[in-house]
Design an enzyme around this catalytic site. Structure first.
Site, PDB file in Angstrom:
ATOM      1  N   GLN A   1       2.890  10.208   0.540  1.00  0.00           N
ATOM      2  CA  GLN A   1       4.411   9.506   0.613  1.00  0.00           C
ATOM      3  C   GLN A   1       4.906   9.815  -0.462  1.00  0.00           C
ATOM      4  OE1 GLN A   1       2.575   5.643   1.841  1.00  0.00           O
ATOM      5  NE2 GLN A   1       4.369   5.450   3.075  1.00  0.00           N
TER       6      GLN A   1
ATOM      7  N   LEU B   1       7.359   2.615   4.588  1.00  0.00           N
ATOM      8  CA  LEU B   1       8.328   3.004   3.441  1.00  0.00           C
ATOM      9  C   LEU B   1       9.026   4.477   4.237  1.00  0.00           C
ATOM     10  CD1 LEU B   1       7.250   2.182   0.025  1.00  0.00           C
ATOM     11  CD2 LEU B   1       8.956   1.019   1.472  1.00  0.00           C
TER      12      LEU B   1
ATOM     13  N   HIS C   1      -4.095   1.850   7.434  1.00  0.00           N
ATOM     14  CA  HIS C   1      -2.893   2.143   7.362  1.00  0.00           C
ATOM     15  C   HIS C   1      -2.523   3.416   6.578  1.00  0.00           C
ATOM     16  CE1 HIS C   1       1.730   2.019   7.749  1.00  0.00           C
ATOM     17  NE2 HIS C   1       1.741   2.471   6.751  1.00  0.00           N
ATOM     18  N   GLU C   2      -3.164   3.439   5.025  1.00  0.00           N
ATOM     19  CA  GLU C   2      -3.049   4.325   4.083  1.00  0.00           C
ATOM     20  C   GLU C   2      -3.882   5.551   4.428  1.00  0.00           C
ATOM     21  OE1 GLU C   2      -0.469   3.933   2.731  1.00  0.00           O
ATOM     22  OE2 GLU C   2      -0.129   1.684   2.841  1.00  0.00           O
TER      23      GLU C   2
ATOM     24  N   GLY D   1       0.980  -1.168  -0.074  1.00  0.00           N
ATOM     25  CA  GLY D   1       0.001  -0.200   0.020  1.00  0.00           C
ATOM     26  C   GLY D   1       0.820   1.227  -0.095  1.00  0.00           C
TER      27      GLY D   1
END
Lengths: 174, 165
Positions: free
Chosen positions: B52, B98, B139-140, B47
């Site tokens: 990001q 990430l 999470h995203e 994801g």
């Protein structure tokens, strides 16, 4: 710059961390990784500290005598060099629990050591009189099959008469 | 420009609330392509959220296809202006990010969720999902609100250092 690993342990009370780190700050040290835990009423700290070039072991040890006395702490310091650890290890978590008896930690850790599996974190508690519970983070070398580790650990838990689970904790990237 | 650089904390955009997409146009569709390609560029990555890759808009990509922990899988998904309604149950799972490459953390997430938003064609879409796919979406969507896994951990024992790859 020097790098020191410092440990300190003593009976818990408020102010230990503040008093101890005040001395390190006054020396111009920077705290890197720390782990601090209260087990029953014993408070233990492990601190990785970066000190300026002019602050060597002698100055550090002398400066730490004051908080050690004030809080009745047993303090050790050790200079270390950062060496890279092994690469490609796969993280797993092991839970072991059952009726308490001497030798549980030893049997499990012996088996892991014999397989070259490294323990990276271990917490255990003796609760409710005789329930012993231990949680370990371990790093399995890439060449070793996780099934083999699981089978070996299960055999040991049967011998000990305790429950054991072995599961992957590899995180997905998000 | 397909694969874009991923922002690393403490980049301020990772702690900001992203703006809703007003229209689904070619610009958004191009952004979605980059988001998917960047996500696929990194190993084990399931994801990615637009902030990001440096775009402060409410757009996420999730794809848990083939992941061993996935129990429900809708395949590759891009959701514009996603909204999550959490459903029953919660569970703890380890997440990496990430944008926080040196740690992983155990995070409690809702087991079942209902997600709604818009497709890249601009149509309303909704889905119910659970388990690992629901975790990835939560999470995203957190990224769109400037929330990172370190904001979600319940105790210091739940954060784990790891070696940079």
């Amino acid at each position: 710059m020097h790098e020191f690993a410092i440990t300190a342990i003593g009976q818990d009370r408020p102010g230990i961390v503040a008093g101890f780190t005040e001395v390190l700050l006054a020396l111009g040290c920077n705290l890197a990784d720390c782990s601090m835990s209260l087990l029953r009423n014993e408070f233990a700290m492990i601190l990785l500290v970066e000190s300026p070039q002019e602050v060597g072991a002698d100055r550090l040890n002398t400066a730490l005598e004051e908080p050690a006395r004030r809080f009745d702490l047993v303090v050790t310091t050790r200079e270390f060099e950062d060496v890279p650890g092994p690469e490609g290890d796969v993280p797993f978590v092991v839970s072991v629990y059952g009726k308490d008896r001497p030798g549980i930690v030893h049997a499990v850790s012996r088996a892991l050591a014999d397989m070259d599996v490294n323990i990276t974190d271990l917490r255990s508690h003796l609760v409710g009189g005789d329930l012993y519970a231990m949680i370990l983070d371990v790093a399995v070398p890439p060449a070793l099959a996780p099934e083999e580790v699981a089978a070996r650990l299960q055999a040991i838990s049967r011998d000990l008469g305790v429950s054991l689970t072995f599961r992957s904790t590899e995180a997905a990237e998000l | 420009m397909p694969v874009r650089p991923v922002l690393i904390y403490p980049h301020p955009m990772l702690k900001s609330v992203a703006a809703a997409c007003e229209y689904v146009d070619d610009e958004i569709r191009a952004l979605a392509v980059d988001l998917l390609e960047t996500m696929r560029h990194y190993p084990r990555t399931v994801g990615l959220a637009a902030p990001q890759i440096g775009v402060p808009l409410r757009l996420i990509a999730v794809d848990v296809t083939g992941h061993p922990k996935a129990t429900v899988c809708h395949g590759p998904m891009v959701i514009v202006n996603p909204e999550v309604v959490t459903g029953e149950g919660s569970e703890i799972g380890r997440e990496g990010c990430l944008s926080l490459p040196s740690i992983t953390a155990d995070v409690r997430r809702a087991k079942r969720i209902f997600v709604k938003g818009f497709t890249l064609a601009g149509d309303e879409v909704s889905a119910e999902t659970s388990g690992f796919e629901a975790r990835a979406i939560q999470h995203e969507v957190d990224h769109l609100d400037g929330i990172l896994i370190l904001d979600r951990v319940a105790s210091p024992a739940e954060v784990f250092p790891r070696r940079q790859k």
